[in-house]
Design a protein around this motif. Structure first.
Motif, PDB file in Angstrom:
ATOM      1  N   ARG A   9      -5.030  20.713 -16.834  1.00 16.37           N
ATOM      2  CA  ARG A   9      -5.665  20.695 -15.498  1.00 16.37           C
ATOM      3  C   ARG A   9      -7.280  20.356 -15.753  1.00 16.37           C
ATOM      4  N   ARG A  10      -7.654  19.702 -15.029  1.00 14.43           N
ATOM      5  CA  ARG A  10      -9.216  19.422 -14.984  1.00 14.43           C
ATOM      6  C   ARG A  10      -9.962  20.811 -15.099  1.00 14.43           C
ATOM      7  N   SER A  11     -11.151  20.797 -15.879  1.00 10.31           N
ATOM      8  CA  SER A  11     -12.054  21.989 -16.023  1.00 10.31           C
ATOM      9  C   SER A  11     -13.729  21.387 -15.848  1.00 10.31           C
ATOM     10  N   LEU A  12     -14.428  22.192 -15.388  1.00  5.69           N
ATOM     11  CA  LEU A  12     -15.981  21.684 -15.097  1.00  5.69           C
ATOM     12  C   LEU A  12     -16.635  22.808 -15.961  1.00  5.69           C
ATOM     13  N   ARG A  13     -17.385  22.262 -16.927  1.00  2.67           N
ATOM     14  CA  ARG A  13     -18.346  23.313 -17.662  1.00  2.67           C
ATOM     15  C   ARG A  13     -19.589  22.760 -17.508  1.00  2.67           C
TER      16      ARG A  13
END
Length: 337
Positions: free
Chosen positions: A173-177
């Motif tokens: 799944r996508r993640s935002l850092r």
């Protein structure tokens, strides 16, 4: 029966009342007929569109996908505290924007959900979106709590905040850092670069990325722009103020007289130290020279009168003549050295 003029005035009053009532209703549902250009959802400032309520509102507390549902935006890493609350945008339509190398545009928020565009109005609330595809870069702040980490061994460099639980991307799944670098003078965040796909990283420079131990002034500038945010294991994070400034936020001017006195004292101590070194060196050299001269004189004075047999004429035996050496004490002292 009212006169014709009175009937006309009464009808005008009814029309005005109906128009005002419609305007009041429109303000509640986002159709403000008096505003110039409404936003993509038909809301006029100071109203904004709340996706979870599907209506225009100007009360943050009424919108579940904005401030009300947002968790506290602070974290502690190895005893160093960060607070990113100042980066949170709580008005509809106000997002941070970034662009990938492939020209795709991103909309995101910090510590709150981003405002979806008109094309993505039915999307589930999320911290960020890809504006063209409406792909959720991460989950909602109400379900995806941020994970805080330092950017390196020196916590004063900045903080990393990671949001997960975005839309499916490949096998994950996508993640935002968000890598928020501590920049004491950057009161507004500046995007340096964007990289990644499923695991997206946005590098930002901001004063909000500095530890809370480095105090900000009223403008939001850390250390008032007159120092650096520094960290040591013993003292933690604090402002290292420029010369002639003091205070926790470097917001106070050091006393000019105290500064001059300190400078004068520093010069005096430096001069005294240099003079002491010079005098000590000179005395050491002089003492060494005197010791050598005394040792040489003692060596020469310890010699006795010596006689040595020499040949006085060619063919004469050596014992027939004597050479007398003068006692060394009779030799002038300046010839001994």
């Amino acid at each position: 029966v009212l006169p014709s003029r009175a009937r006309v005035l009464m009808m005008r009053g009814v029309v005005v009342a109906v128009w005002c009532g419609g305007l009041a209703v429109a303000r509640g549902i986002g159709q403000d007929w008096s505003c110039g250009v409404p936003d993509a959802h038909g809301c006029c400032r100071p109203y904004f569109y709340c996706g979870s309520n599907a209506r225009c509102t100007q009360d943050n507390a009424e919108c579940a996908d904005l401030l009300a549902a947002a968790p506290p935006c602070s974290g502690t890493v190895s005893g160093v505290k960060y607070d990113l609350s100042r980066l949170r945008l709580v008005r509809g339509g106000a997002n941070y924007e970034a662009q990938r190398s492939n020209a795709s545009r991103l909309a995101y928020n910090v510590c709150a959900n981003a405002e979806a565009s008109a094309a993505c109005r039915n999307a589930t609330p999320a911290v960020g979106f890809e504006t063209a595809t409406c792909a959720r870069l991460a989950g909602s702040v109400s379900s995806a709590s941020p994970v805080f980490a330092a950017l390196g061994p020196d916590p004063s460099r900045g903080v990393r905040v990671t949001y997960g639980d975005g839309d499916p991307c490949g096998a994950s799944r996508r993640s935002l850092r968000l890598d928020i670098q501590c920049d004491p003078s950057a009161t507004e965040p500046v995007v340096d670069f964007v990289r990644g796909d499923c695991d997206l990283t946005i590098a930002i420079r901001s004063a909000a990325g500095c530890p809370t131990g480095c105090v900000a002034d009223a403008t939001g500038a850390v250390c008032s722009g007159r120092g650096d945010c520094a960290w040591t294991p013993d003292d933690g994070a604090r402002c290292d103020c420029d010369r002639d400034y003091t205070g926790r936020a470097c917001d106070k001017v050091a006393s000019s007289s105290s500064s001059r006195d300190f400078q004068l004292a520093a010069w005096i101590w430096q001069g005294a130290a240099a003079l002491l070194v010079s005098v000590t060196g000179a005395l050491a050299v002089a003492g060494r020279c005197r010791a050598l001269r005394r040792a040489r004189a003692a060596e020469l004075d310890s010699a006795y009168l010596r006689y040595r047999a020499v040949a006085t004429t060619p063919g004469q035996e050596a014992d027939d003549g004597l050479e007398l050496h003068r006692p060394l004490n009779d030799v002038p002292h300046h010839l001994l050295l």
